[in-house]
Design a protein around this motif. Structure first.
Motif, PDB file in Angstrom:
ATOM      1  N   THR A 122       4.456   1.037  -9.946  1.00  0.00           N
ATOM      2  CA  THR A 122       4.708   2.050  -8.992  1.00  0.00           C
ATOM      3  C   THR A 122       5.590   0.593  -7.443  1.00  0.00           C
ATOM      4  O   THR A 122       5.646  -0.287  -8.095  1.00  0.00           O
ATOM      5  CB  THR A 122       3.292   1.449  -8.075  1.00  0.00           C
ATOM      6  N   GLY A 123       5.818   0.997  -6.745  1.00  0.00           N
ATOM      7  CA  GLY A 123       5.674   0.241  -5.651  1.00  0.00           C
ATOM      8  C   GLY A 123       4.781   0.069  -5.143  1.00  0.00           C
ATOM      9  O   GLY A 123       3.552   0.621  -4.808  1.00  0.00           O
ATOM     10  N   ILE A 124       4.751  -1.670  -3.489  1.00  0.00           N
ATOM     11  CA  ILE A 124       3.798  -2.327  -3.792  1.00  0.00           C
ATOM     12  C   ILE A 124       4.815  -3.354  -2.585  1.00  0.00           C
ATOM     13  O   ILE A 124       5.936  -3.739  -2.346  1.00  0.00           O
ATOM     14  CB  ILE A 124       4.277  -3.451  -4.578  1.00  0.00           C
ATOM     15  N   TYR A 134      -1.474   4.838   2.182  1.00  0.00           N
ATOM     16  CA  TYR A 134      -2.689   3.607   3.160  1.00  0.00           C
ATOM     17  C   TYR A 134      -4.039   3.198   3.399  1.00  0.00           C
ATOM     18  O   TYR A 134      -5.075   3.482   2.392  1.00  0.00           O
ATOM     19  CB  TYR A 134      -2.489   4.239   4.223  1.00  0.00           C
ATOM     20  N   PHE A 135      -4.348   2.338   3.880  1.00  0.00           N
ATOM     21  CA  PHE A 135      -5.139   1.181   3.844  1.00  0.00           C
ATOM     22  C   PHE A 135      -5.768   0.702   4.624  1.00  0.00           C
ATOM     23  O   PHE A 135      -4.684   0.922   5.640  1.00  0.00           O
ATOM     24  CB  PHE A 135      -5.460   0.157   2.787  1.00  0.00           C
ATOM     25  N   LYS A 136      -7.239   0.557   5.258  1.00  0.00           N
ATOM     26  CA  LYS A 136      -7.221  -0.645   6.666  1.00  0.00           C
ATOM     27  C   LYS A 136      -7.030  -1.354   6.666  1.00  0.00           C
ATOM     28  O   LYS A 136      -6.325  -2.530   5.347  1.00  0.00           O
ATOM     29  CB  LYS A 136      -9.203   0.193   5.787  1.00  0.00           C
ATOM     30  N   PRO A 193       0.742  -0.048   4.280  1.00  0.00           N
ATOM     31  CA  PRO A 193       1.206   0.518   3.185  1.00  0.00           C
ATOM     32  C   PRO A 193       0.723  -0.732   2.121  1.00  0.00           C
ATOM     33  O   PRO A 193       0.787  -1.672   2.773  1.00  0.00           O
ATOM     34  CB  PRO A 193       2.547   0.911   4.228  1.00  0.00           C
ATOM     35  N   GLN A 194       0.144  -0.175   0.978  1.00  0.00           N
ATOM     36  CA  GLN A 194      -0.359  -1.421  -0.071  1.00  0.00           C
ATOM     37  C   GLN A 194       0.479  -0.935  -1.399  1.00  0.00           C
ATOM     38  O   GLN A 194       1.068  -2.479  -1.584  1.00  0.00           O
ATOM     39  CB  GLN A 194      -1.523  -0.822  -0.550  1.00  0.00           C
ATOM     40  N   TYR A 195       0.570   0.578  -1.793  1.00  0.00           N
ATOM     41  CA  TYR A 195       1.479   0.283  -2.678  1.00  0.00           C
ATOM     42  C   TYR A 195       1.589   1.689  -2.859  1.00  0.00           C
ATOM     43  O   TYR A 195       0.770   3.370  -1.951  1.00  0.00           O
ATOM     44  CB  TYR A 195       0.497   0.465  -4.398  1.00  0.00           C
TER      45      TYR A 195
END
Length: 405
Positions: free
Chosen positions: A381-383, A66-68, A54-56
């Motif tokens: 956003t949430g971060i 979600y990101f790699k 998770p990123q933001y």
């Protein structure tokens, strides 16, 4: 250095209490809410396959995006799990979860980061990705996987050092003589010290000191504000330009960059005892305090126009809270009790007011109102790093005897 004796911390607590009372401030009740453990445990239990981090969040429902693994933010969620492990130890009788379970989850979520030791595109950001491994070493100093990760990431960062410029390169560019350094890199220096503690390789410390000295010289303005990016000529070491990538303008102060600087220079003083670093952290903290709006909400850039309304950045606020607490500890080390109390009181005020704005019980993230990159319209956003520094702020206040669970 001042020993962390109960008597001294009691005196600090008394002094902070007087400052807090005069400013009508107090800790936000959400800081130790059972929702913290519930939310983080829910995300941690659903380990993606293939692994993603998770990123933001989105801006409407607060759902994590979600990101790699090969992203600069990858280490923050595993680091949050380690922070919850510490929280469970500090607050064993509250709804903080089981310490052993948090530790196991932290290790499981860190596993996908291990290949990044051999191949990554993170550049200078290996310092951020190394957070879980440095936290693992605080739990188990003999963990060879964590030792190897810390040493590999430190070697990656050290390889980006240019002795002519005196800094580690931040961003790669097509022109090899174009050497760009961002103030964020002050946070990545920690991995060099962590690796030095394992290897006693003095070159790592020398690189950290050189980079911090050049940042102090060229990123920090006379008023304590900061440039986001400094571009050097790699052939001569001369400064070519100072500008921003994520702030409002080339002459403005991007709040998250300023927060990185407060924390980074406080940390450099902690490791070296060089007074210039403490004075720089003080100077940047003074700018922060003087430019914080009367409502206490931290904007994404201190110099952005008020109309249209400038978005807040709760992540910058939470990084700064941690930076102010770290700075307060350094003031204690030089017996500056009033300075320490001032910074703690400001940290608590900022924590309360920005939590009141950003706390979202219904979101997957703990906080909203984060600004990832305002020029790219990624805000509100949430971060993941905002949440991490929110949890660590609570832990630090408990350790300092200034909060109870």
């Amino acid at each position: 250095m001042v020993s962390n004796t109960p008597t001294f911390f009691a005196l600090l607590a008394s002094t902070v209490g007087a400052y807090a009372a005069s400013a009508s401030i107090g800790l936000p009740p959400e800081l130790f809410s059972p929702l913290i453990a519930q939310k983080i445990a829910t995300i941690a239990a659903a380990i993606p396959s293939p692994m993603m981090y998770p990123q933001y969040t989105d801006r409407v429902e607060g759902v994590w995006q979600y990101f790699k693994p090969d992203e600069w933010t990858t280490g923050f969620f595993p680091a949050t799990l380690y922070a919850m492990h510490q929280r469970a130890q500090l607050c064993p009788s509250t709804n903080s979860g089981d310490a052993a379970q948090w530790l196991q989850l932290g290790r499981e979520w860190s596993t996908a980061e291990v290949p990044l030791e051999q191949t990554n595109t993170l550049g200078h950001d290996v310092g951020f990705v190394s957070y879980p491994f440095m936290l693992e070493l605080a739990v188990d100093p003999d963990n060879t996987t964590a030792q190897a990760a810390v040493n590999a990431f430190a070697a990656d960062l050290a390889a980006r050092f240019d002795p002519i410029v005196g800094c580690t390169r931040s961003w790669d560019t097509a022109d090899p003589t174009d050497f760009q350094v961002i103030i964020d890199n002050m946070m990545n220096l920690q991995v060099l010290f962590a690796s030095y503690n394992l290897t006693k390789n003095q070159t790592l410390v020398d690189i950290a000191i050189s980079h911090a000295n050049k940042t102090m010289e060229n990123h920090i303005r006379p008023d304590g504000g900061s440039f986001h990016v400094v571009e050097y000529n790699a052939t001569t070491g001369a400064v070519v330009a100072r500008f921003t990538s994520q702030g409002y303008s080339n002459s403005s102060t991007w709040s998250r960059g300023e927060a990185w600087g407060i924390y980074g220079f406080s940390n450099m003083f902690k490791h070296t005892g060089h007074i210039d670093y403490l004075n720089t952290a003080r100077k940047m903290a003074a700018y922060w305090i003087e430019n914080t709006p009367s409502d206490g909400i931290i904007p994404w850039d201190f110099n952005a126009p008020l109309v249209p309304p400038r978005p807040a950045d709760s992540s910058a606020a939470m990084i700064a809270v941690n930076g102010f607490l770290l700075l307060a500890e350094q003031e204690l080390s030089v017996y500056n009790l009033v300075g320490a109390a001032t910074y703690v009181a400001e940290a608590i005020r900022m924590l309360r007011l920005n939590t009141e704005l950003a706390w979202r019980p219904q979101w997957q993230s703990l906080l909203a109102n984060g600004t990832v990159n305002n020029p790219e319209h990624n805000n509100l956003t949430g971060i993941v790093y905002g949440d991490y520094f929110f949890v660590t702020a609570g832990n630090q206040l408990v350790e300092m005897g200034l909060a109870s669970c």
